[in-house]
Write a protein that holds these residues in place. Structure first.
Motif, short mmCIF file in Angstrom:
data_model
loop_
_atom_site.label_atom_id
_atom_site.label_comp_id
_atom_site.label_asym_id
_atom_site.label_seq_id
_atom_site.Cartn_x
_atom_site.Cartn_y
_atom_site.Cartn_z
N ILE A 158 66.94 -15.98 24.01
CA ILE A 158 67.85 -17.12 24.00
C ILE A 158 69.26 -16.72 24.40
O ILE A 158 70.05 -17.57 24.82
CB ILE A 158 67.86 -17.84 22.63
CG1 ILE A 158 68.23 -16.88 21.48
CG2 ILE A 158 66.53 -18.52 22.37
CD1 ILE A 158 68.41 -17.58 20.14
N ALA A 159 69.58 -15.44 24.32
CA ALA A 159 70.89 -14.99 24.81
C ALA A 159 71.00 -15.20 26.31
O ALA A 159 72.04 -15.64 26.81
CB ALA A 159 71.11 -13.52 24.45
N ASP A 160 69.93 -14.91 27.03
CA ASP A 160 69.94 -15.11 28.48
C ASP A 160 70.06 -16.60 28.82
O ASP A 160 70.82 -16.98 29.71
CB ASP A 160 68.66 -14.54 29.10
CG ASP A 160 68.57 -13.03 28.94
OD1 ASP A 160 69.18 -12.32 29.74
OD2 ASP A 160 67.88 -12.59 28.01
N ILE A 161 69.29 -17.43 28.12
CA ILE A 161 69.37 -18.87 28.36
C ILE A 161 70.78 -19.38 28.11
O ILE A 161 71.33 -20.16 28.89
CB ILE A 161 68.35 -19.62 27.47
CG1 ILE A 161 66.92 -19.35 27.94
CG2 ILE A 161 68.63 -21.12 27.47
CD1 ILE A 161 65.86 -20.00 27.07
N SER A 162 71.37 -18.94 27.01
CA SER A 162 72.69 -19.43 26.62
C SER A 162 73.78 -18.99 27.59
O SER A 162 74.55 -19.80 28.10
CB SER A 162 73.01 -18.95 25.20
OG SER A 162 74.25 -19.46 24.77
N ILE A 163 73.85 -17.68 27.86
CA ILE A 163 74.88 -17.16 28.75
C ILE A 163 74.69 -17.69 30.17
O ILE A 163 75.65 -18.08 30.84
CB ILE A 163 74.87 -15.62 28.76
CG1 ILE A 163 75.16 -15.06 27.37
CG2 ILE A 163 75.87 -15.08 29.78
CD1 ILE A 163 76.56 -15.29 26.88
N ALA A 164 73.45 -17.73 30.63
CA ALA A 164 73.19 -18.20 31.99
C ALA A 164 73.60 -19.65 32.18
O ALA A 164 74.07 -20.03 33.26
CB ALA A 164 71.71 -18.02 32.35
N SER A 165 73.47 -20.47 31.15
CA SER A 165 73.87 -21.87 31.29
C SER A 165 75.37 -21.98 31.58
O SER A 165 75.80 -22.86 32.34
CB SER A 165 73.49 -22.67 30.04
OG SER A 165 74.31 -22.33 28.94
N SER A 166 76.15 -21.09 30.98
CA SER A 166 77.59 -21.11 31.25
C SER A 166 77.89 -20.58 32.65
O SER A 166 78.79 -21.09 33.33
CB SER A 166 78.34 -20.27 30.20
OG SER A 166 78.39 -20.94 28.96
N ILE A 167 77.16 -19.57 33.09
CA ILE A 167 77.39 -19.03 34.43
C ILE A 167 77.02 -20.07 35.49
O ILE A 167 77.73 -20.23 36.49
CB ILE A 167 76.60 -17.73 34.63
CG1 ILE A 167 77.07 -16.65 33.64
CG2 ILE A 167 76.77 -17.23 36.06
CD1 ILE A 167 78.52 -16.25 33.76
N THR A 168 75.92 -20.80 35.28
CA THR A 168 75.57 -21.83 36.26
C THR A 168 76.65 -22.90 36.33
O THR A 168 76.86 -23.50 37.38
CB THR A 168 74.22 -22.50 35.93
OG1 THR A 168 74.28 -23.11 34.63
CG2 THR A 168 73.08 -21.51 35.97
N GLN A 169 77.33 -23.14 35.22
CA GLN A 169 78.38 -24.16 35.19
C GLN A 169 79.51 -23.83 36.18
O GLN A 169 80.12 -24.73 36.76
CB GLN A 169 78.94 -24.28 33.77
CG GLN A 169 79.81 -25.49 33.52
CD GLN A 169 79.00 -26.77 33.37
OE1 GLN A 169 77.77 -26.76 33.53
NE2 GLN A 169 79.65 -27.85 33.05
#
Length: 205
Positions: A158-169
């Protein structure tokens, strides 16, 4: 069935939807229209007094924070692959989750909110602060991914999901990182089917 109050332009809402998808958990999306300020309505204040998305509802359980929602889903459904029980791996996941919320998220919001969604406010100071902060954070993330497929090892959490969502933003503002470790990691995360269906589109707002 879960209810997820959501807007596709919200990275925080997208990350919760992504975990629901990858875990094949039944849910219903409740769209909150930012464009009509529905999140500030009296009706939505009853659901979420913070006037933000997401809100995850599970019968009488109501969760307003995205990372708390991720943890809740993992605890309830035994998603140990996504939230490892080994104390060392768990500590790494927790560290990245907190880093994402405390360090990364404010910088992303400063860049995207004032560059894309509220350019009329002409908040150059916030935009500059966001970019200056990202210049410090990108090397940390890049170094953290050195020699790893994902943030805590060879499997996504879930760390990858969470951090990646911000990077995609950051793509909304044309500010995506170009460091090779981050680029390659993002490609791996975004190819996860459950994540893929939640990726943002520019006209989502």
């Amino acid at each position: 069935m879960y209810k997820l109050y959501h807007h596709p332009a919200s990275q925080h809402a997208r990350r919760v939807q992504a975990l629901l998808e990858v875990a094949n958990l039944p849910y219903e999306l409740k769209h909150i229209a930012f464009e009509t300020a529905e999140h500030t309505s009296d009706e939505y204040k009853v659901i979420n007094p913070n006037q933000q998305v997401p809100t995850l509802i599970d019968d009488d359980v109501k969760i307003h924070e995205s990372n708390a929602s991720l943890r809740y889903l993992c605890f309830k459904h035994g998603l140990d692959d996504w939230y490892p029980t080994d104390i060392k791996n768990r500590a790494e996941v927790e560290q990245w989750l907190d880093w994402g919320q405390c360090r990364l998220s404010p910088a992303v919001i400063n860049i995207v909110l004032y560059t894309v969604w509220l350019p009329e406010l002409d908040n150059k100071e916030a935009i500059k602060l966001g970019h200056d902060t990202m210049a410090k954070l990108r090397p940390i993330l890049d170094a953290g991914l050195e020699g790893r497929d994902f943030l805590t090892g060879d499997k996504p959490t879930i760390a990858d999901i969470s951090i990646a969502s911000s990077i995609t933003q950051l793509a909304f503002a044309g500010a995506s990182p170009t460091e090779s470790n981050i680029v390659n990691w993002m490609k791996r995360v975004c190819e996860i089917p459950g994540v893929l269906v939640t990726l943002p589109i520019r006209d989502a707002a």
